[in-house]
Structure formats: C-alpha cells, structure tokens
Write a protein that holds these residues in place. Structure first.
Motif, PDB file in Angstrom:
ATOM      1  N   LEU A 170       0.824  -1.194   0.000  1.00  0.00           N
ATOM      2  CA  LEU A 170       0.000   0.000   0.000  1.00  0.00           C
ATOM      3  C   LEU A 170       0.865   1.252   0.000  1.00  0.00           C
ATOM      4  N   PHE A 171       0.350   2.321  -0.584  1.00  0.00           N
ATOM      5  CA  PHE A 171       1.096   3.572  -0.607  1.00  0.00           C
ATOM      6  C   PHE A 171       0.136   4.740  -0.460  1.00  0.00           C
ATOM      7  N   ILE A 172       0.699   5.884  -0.070  1.00  0.00           N
ATOM      8  CA  ILE A 172      -0.036   7.138  -0.058  1.00  0.00           C
ATOM      9  C   ILE A 172       0.769   8.145  -0.865  1.00  0.00           C
ATOM     10  N   GLN A 173       0.080   9.126  -1.402  1.00  0.00           N
ATOM     11  CA  GLN A 173       0.733  10.182  -2.138  1.00  0.00           C
ATOM     12  C   GLN A 173       0.888  11.416  -1.251  1.00  0.00           C
ATOM     13  N   ALA A 174       1.947  12.156  -1.492  1.00  0.00           N
ATOM     14  CA  ALA A 174       2.106  13.429  -0.801  1.00  0.00           C
ATOM     15  C   ALA A 174       0.918  14.334  -1.143  1.00  0.00           C
ATOM     16  N   ASN A 175       0.472  15.117  -0.174  1.00  0.00           N
ATOM     17  CA  ASN A 175      -0.637  16.041  -0.385  1.00  0.00           C
ATOM     18  C   ASN A 175      -0.165  17.275  -1.146  1.00  0.00           C
ATOM     19  N   GLU A 176      -1.122  18.038  -1.670  1.00  0.00           N
ATOM     20  CA  GLU A 176      -0.780  19.241  -2.419  1.00  0.00           C
ATOM     21  C   GLU A 176       0.098  20.183  -1.597  1.00  0.00           C
ATOM     22  N   SER A 177      -0.209  20.315  -0.317  1.00  0.00           N
ATOM     23  CA  SER A 177       0.535  21.242   0.534  1.00  0.00           C
ATOM     24  C   SER A 177       1.918  20.722   0.910  1.00  0.00           C
ATOM     25  N   ASP A 178       2.207  19.457   0.607  1.00  0.00           N
ATOM     26  CA  ASP A 178       3.505  18.888   0.964  1.00  0.00           C
ATOM     27  C   ASP A 178       4.622  19.292   0.002  1.00  0.00           C
ATOM     28  N   TYR A 179       4.274  19.664  -1.237  1.00  0.00           N
ATOM     29  CA  TYR A 179       5.297  19.959  -2.241  1.00  0.00           C
ATOM     30  C   TYR A 179       5.833  21.375  -2.064  1.00  0.00           C
ATOM     31  N   GLU A 180       7.143  21.501  -1.918  1.00  0.00           N
ATOM     32  CA  GLU A 180       7.773  22.811  -1.801  1.00  0.00           C
ATOM     33  C   GLU A 180       8.373  23.266  -3.131  1.00  0.00           C
ATOM     34  N   SER A 181       8.899  22.353  -3.918  1.00  0.00           N
ATOM     35  CA  SER A 181       9.397  22.708  -5.257  1.00  0.00           C
ATOM     36  C   SER A 181       9.464  21.443  -6.109  1.00  0.00           C
ATOM     37  N   TRP A 182       9.373  21.641  -7.426  1.00  0.00           N
ATOM     38  CA  TRP A 182       9.399  20.513  -8.381  1.00  0.00           C
ATOM     39  C   TRP A 182      10.165  20.976  -9.620  1.00  0.00           C
ATOM     40  N   LYS A 183      11.293  20.326  -9.885  1.00  0.00           N
ATOM     41  CA  LYS A 183      12.110  20.641 -11.054  1.00  0.00           C
ATOM     42  C   LYS A 183      12.463  19.354 -11.787  1.00  0.00           C
ATOM     43  N   CYS A 255     -16.694  13.305  -2.143  1.00  0.00           N
ATOM     44  CA  CYS A 255     -16.207  11.930  -2.292  1.00  0.00           C
ATOM     45  C   CYS A 255     -15.471  11.539  -1.005  1.00  0.00           C
ATOM     46  N   PRO A 256     -15.565  10.294  -0.573  1.00  0.00           N
ATOM     47  CA  PRO A 256     -14.754   9.867   0.569  1.00  0.00           C
ATOM     48  C   PRO A 256     -13.266  10.063   0.263  1.00  0.00           C
ATOM     49  N   LEU A 257     -12.532  10.554   1.251  1.00  0.00           N
ATOM     50  CA  LEU A 257     -11.115  10.821   1.055  1.00  0.00           C
ATOM     51  C   LEU A 257     -10.289   9.536   1.126  1.00  0.00           C
ATOM     52  N   THR A 258      -9.088   9.601   0.564  1.00  0.00           N
ATOM     53  CA  THR A 258      -8.086   8.561   0.777  1.00  0.00           C
ATOM     54  C   THR A 258      -7.105   9.094   1.802  1.00  0.00           C
ATOM     55  N   THR A 259      -6.993   8.406   2.933  1.00  0.00           N
ATOM     56  CA  THR A 259      -6.121   8.797   4.038  1.00  0.00           C
ATOM     57  C   THR A 259      -5.328   7.564   4.475  1.00  0.00           C
ATOM     58  N   PRO A 260      -4.394   7.711   5.428  1.00  0.00           N
ATOM     59  CA  PRO A 260      -3.676   6.531   5.902  1.00  0.00           C
ATOM     60  C   PRO A 260      -4.576   5.418   6.425  1.00  0.00           C
ATOM     61  N   SER A 261      -5.745   5.767   6.972  1.00  0.00           N
ATOM     62  CA  SER A 261      -6.617   4.736   7.532  1.00  0.00           C
ATOM     63  C   SER A 261      -7.857   4.482   6.677  1.00  0.00           C
ATOM     64  N   GLN A 262      -7.971   5.130   5.528  1.00  0.00           N
ATOM     65  CA  GLN A 262      -9.168   4.977   4.698  1.00  0.00           C
ATOM     66  C   GLN A 262      -8.792   4.910   3.229  1.00  0.00           C
ATOM     67  N   ILE A 467     -16.140   7.553   8.582  1.00  0.00           N
ATOM     68  CA  ILE A 467     -15.825   7.688   7.153  1.00  0.00           C
ATOM     69  C   ILE A 467     -15.628   9.172   6.873  1.00  0.00           C
ATOM     70  N   VAL A 468     -14.412   9.563   6.522  1.00  0.00           N
ATOM     71  CA  VAL A 468     -14.091  10.978   6.394  1.00  0.00           C
ATOM     72  C   VAL A 468     -14.290  11.451   4.944  1.00  0.00           C
ATOM     73  N   PHE A 469     -14.984  12.584   4.804  1.00  0.00           N
ATOM     74  CA  PHE A 469     -15.205  13.221   3.507  1.00  0.00           C
ATOM     75  C   PHE A 469     -14.413  14.524   3.380  1.00  0.00           C
ATOM     76  N   SER A 470     -14.061  15.156   4.487  1.00  0.00           N
ATOM     77  CA  SER A 470     -13.302  16.399   4.413  1.00  0.00           C
ATOM     78  C   SER A 470     -12.430  16.561   5.650  1.00  0.00           C
ATOM     79  N   GLU A 471     -11.239  17.142   5.426  1.00  0.00           N
ATOM     80  CA  GLU A 471     -10.325  17.509   6.495  1.00  0.00           C
ATOM     81  C   GLU A 471      -9.965  18.984   6.282  1.00  0.00           C
ATOM     82  N   GLY A 472     -10.334  19.810   7.249  1.00  0.00           N
ATOM     83  CA  GLY A 472     -10.184  21.244   7.073  1.00  0.00           C
ATOM     84  C   GLY A 472     -11.521  21.888   6.812  1.00  0.00           C
TER      85      GLY A 472
END
Length: 474
Positions: A170-183, A255-262, A467-472
């Motif tokens: 199993l894997f998770i992707q970094a969230n939008e706010s996690d990226y500081e730079s991309w080159k 939509c239900p979110l994808t999180t570490p536990s969901q 069942i989480v649909f939103s965080e924030g």
C-alpha cells in the motif's frame, strides 16, 4: 484411563507454557539500514538476558560481538556484513518469533539512468531518514520542469495491517501542501503523515521510477492501523429548478477521502462527472434544464476504513509549535474565531502555564468532554455559541476545540463525514485533528469522547466507523 488423562493434561499445560514464552516483534528502528549500522528490535518476551537466544536476519546469525543490548522488550545489534534484505526473527528456547521485514540499503533496486528514456529515476534522497512533516530532497532525472497535479507526484509506503511482516503493497501520495518545489532533476517534498519506513517513488505521465528506500519516524510514539472494514455507501441529491432560463447548472458532490486509515476502493455515479474527484469533490454539469424538471444525482462508493490508533509519550514528543506548511491551521477564520477575545481568554484559562502542545490539547479536550458542556444532536450554531451556552453538537464541539487550540498556538482542523452505527446506517458526524511537530495529526472526537468510558480512547484514536469526507474547512 487415569494415566491417559494425566498425559493429556500435561500436554495442554506444556503447550500453553510454550505459547506464552513465544517472543513477539512489534517493530524495527530503522527498517532500512546499511552494513555496520545498529538496528533495534522492539517487542516482548525476549528475556532479560540473551543466554542461548539469538536473532537471524535473512537466515544469517550475527556474531556474539554484534549484540549491543538484550532486554525483555528491546534488542540492539550491529548489522552483519551480508548486505541482504530479508526476514528478521528472534529465537528463544527453540521458539521463533513472528517475522518482520528488513531492507538493506545496498539491496534495494535502483533505476539505471538512460535505460528508460523519459521515465523518472531517483538517484538519491537527502536526508535518507526523517520525521513526518519534514522536507526531503529527491534528486534524479525525468521529473519534468513542473508538476502536473493529476498525473505526477511522489508515493510513500503506508500501513498494511495484513502484511504479516512483509513489505507493504500500500502507498499514499504526498498532499498538495507537501510539495515545496518541483524541477526536472530535483523535488523538495515533505514526508506526508501516514508514511512509514519503506520505499519512495516518483510518478509522471511517462511512468514511475524504481523505488528508493527511506526511513520515516514519529517522534515520541507510534501509529497503528487495525481492524479494516469494507463499507458500501450510497448518497444522492434531488434537483428541481422552479423556473429555467436555460444555461448550465453546476453541482459539487463530496467523495470519501483517501487517508492513511481509509481507502476509496471504487466510486460510481449515475451521471458522468464534469470533473471527477478533484480534492475530494466531483463536479457535475446539467445543461438546459426545463422548468420543474426533476433530476437525481446519486453516488455509490466502496470504502475500506480502519481504526487509527496512536501511542505517544509527551515527555519524548516534540514541544516545538508546528511550523512551515501547518501554519495555515493556526489562523483565524469565520468558522474558527481563534482571535476572538472570549475564545482567547478561555484558552488561556484552560491551558494555564502548560507549554507542551500535546498537554494543552488534552486540557482543552477534557474541558469539553468532562461534562461542563452538554453534547446534543441539536444544531448549536458554531464555536462561540457553544462556548457561551455550554451546549454543543458534534460540529460545534469540533469547531470550538479547533478555535481553542489555535488560540493556544496549536495547529488544528475540523474533519467531517459520516459515522456508521451498529445497524450499518450512516449519519453526518464531525470530529477534529491537531498537529504535533515531527509526529503528525492526532484525531479527537469530542462528541463520542463525552461518554465517560470512551473519553481516553477518542483522544488520539478513531475507530473504523468514521468515514471521512473532508479535512479542514470547506
């Protein structure tokens, strides 16, 4: 006959005794290391002294001089010079523990530059170990000059409770706010909450890189995923326009979110979305609706949810206030009036001279759940109304907790979704999360925590019925 019964009784007693003495491994630190590094095995039943007991790593027994420490719940040893990944066992009195996977850095596959034109490849990750929330620099090739939001990102291993000590698929992707730079040749990204020791890969529209090892730590404690359950959700909205002048009608559906536990296993709509699952929302477009025309928009989702549980020693956890990208969750907002004079005064009263963010959050949680507030299903109108009336529904209680935390310098955010009851029926529900530097997010359910026998559990833990649909704030 008497002898036979006696023999059977002895066999049962002996079997139980052996079972109790079986050593159990709970985790390794680190799970990825180089030859000559020290590695610590945590668990129970190892025995206070090594004696004739020993450890095997990929079938190899380290030398006697490799052992640094041997205690009932902790073994530290230097890695032998064999350079192979494999299963680690603790052997005690001819009884073998459960297996846990170990990855030797030298044995992890690397992408060979030039063999796959256009496909991303990782050359190195610096540092090669870090805490959740800490930025890492990924150097390599083929990343692209900019990141395309929906087709490129960084993946990290995450928990799989059924892995039985084997590498997690199993894997998770970094969230939008996690990226500081991309080159093209360098990515700076924060380790997302929920990542574990394991492998990291970069993916783009041209393919995915070979994995690269990374050690992930949680300062002061651990996190655990257990008890996965599968739910099939159905929800809908009825649409009717009284008077139509033509044009288009746009509707967002959660939509239900994808999180570490969901995990969102599958989602189906009775109408094709105009934009599908964009940050937890799907957009639908209806054109040229006639006056009084009825439409129904329905969603069916299959979700895998697990209990999320934490163990934390505040004395070992970071006392540093959240920094960097978590700053947004300490700011005032219309829903979370953390700068209001009444909120600030109450936060100061509740936390007193306490300076540790974990303990401050617990004081705030206790104040709301200890009986001073009446938790009710009736709508109570938000954080300020809840504070003044000492009455709160789940939503208002979550907002009040977040406001008091932010007023105390703690990053906090509300979470919303549905709560599954014992008859597998769902109802809207809200809870909250607060952030500890180098550890990540901890959940708190104020409404369920108001039940005296459940108060301790719902501070830092969440069961699989959420069942989480939103965080924030949305």
């Amino acid at each position: 006959m008497r002898n036979n019964i006696f023999a059977l009784s002895c066999f049962v007693i002996l079997l139980c005794a052996c079972t109790k003495e079986k050593p159990v491994i709970t985790r390794l630190d680190p799970e990825i290391a180089d030859t000559g590094d020290d590695i610590t095995i945590y668990g129970e039943g190892f025995g206070s002294q090594r004696g004739e007991s020993y450890v095997t790593i990929a079938g190899v027994k380290p030398t006697v001089s490799s052992y640094r420490k041997w205690a009932a719940g902790e073994i530290t040893l230097r890695l032998p010079e064999f350079g192979d990944s494999g299963l680690i066992y603790v052997h005690k009195n001819n009884v073998k523990s459960n297996p846990v996977i170990f990855l030797a850095s030298s044995g992890v596959p690397r992408a060979v530059h030039g063999t796959n034109p256009g496909r991303p490849s990782i050359i190195t990750i610096k540092p090669n170990a870090g805490y959740a929330g800490q930025p890492i620099t990924i150097q390599g090739n083929g990343f692209g000059e900019t990141r395309k939001t929906r087709t490129a990102g960084v993946r990290f291993n995450t928990w799989n409770e059924n892995s039985n000590g084997l590498p997690s698929p199993l894997f998770i992707q970094a969230n939008e706010s996690d990226y500081e730079s991309w080159k093209e040749r360098e990515i700076v990204v924060r380790i997302p909450d929920g990542a574990i020791n394991g492998l990291v890969s970069v993916f783009t529209e041209k393919g995915e890189s070979a994995p690269f090892p990374l050690n992930v730590r949680y300062q002061g404690g651990t996190k655990q995923i257990r008890g996965r359950r599968l739910y099939r959700l159905s929800y809908s909205v009825d649409i009717q326009v009284e008077e139509s002048a033509g044009g288009d009608l746009y509707i967002w559906m959660p939509c239900p979110l994808t999180t570490p536990s969901q995990r969102l296993r599958e989602i189906n709509y009775n109408s094709a979305p105009f934009l599908e699952n964009h940050h937890g929302l799907s957009l639908f477009k209806f054109s040229n609706l006639k006056s009084w025309e009825k439409r129904k928009l329905s969603v069916e989702a299959t979700v895998e949810s697990a209990a999320f549980e934490t163990t934390l020693d505040p004395a070992l956890a970071s006392a540093t206030p959240p920094s960097g990208y978590e700053k947004i969750y300490r700011e005032e907002s219309p829903l979370i009036p953390s700068n209001d004079a009444v909120i600030r005064a109450e936060a100061a009263r509740l936390t007193g001279t306490e300076s540790h963010p974990y303990r401050k959050a617990r004081l705030i949680y206790n104040a709301i759940t200890s009986g001073a507030y009446r938790i009710t299903p009736e709508k109570t109108g938000g954080a300020l109304n809840a504070l003044q009336s000492k009455k709160a529904d789940a939503y208002s209680a979550a907002l009040l907790f977040c406001a008091l935390c932010r007023a105390s310098g703690i990053s906090a955010r509300p979470a919303a979704g549905i709560l599954i009851d014992n008859e597998n029926k769902g109802a809207p529900h809200s809870w909250a999360q607060f952030y500890l530097e180098n550890y990540g997010w901890l959940p708190v359910d104020l409404a369920l925590g108001a039940e005296k026998t459940l108060s301790d559990y719902y501070f830092g833990n969440l069961d699989s019925r959420h069942i989480v649909f939103s965080e924030g704030e949305v």
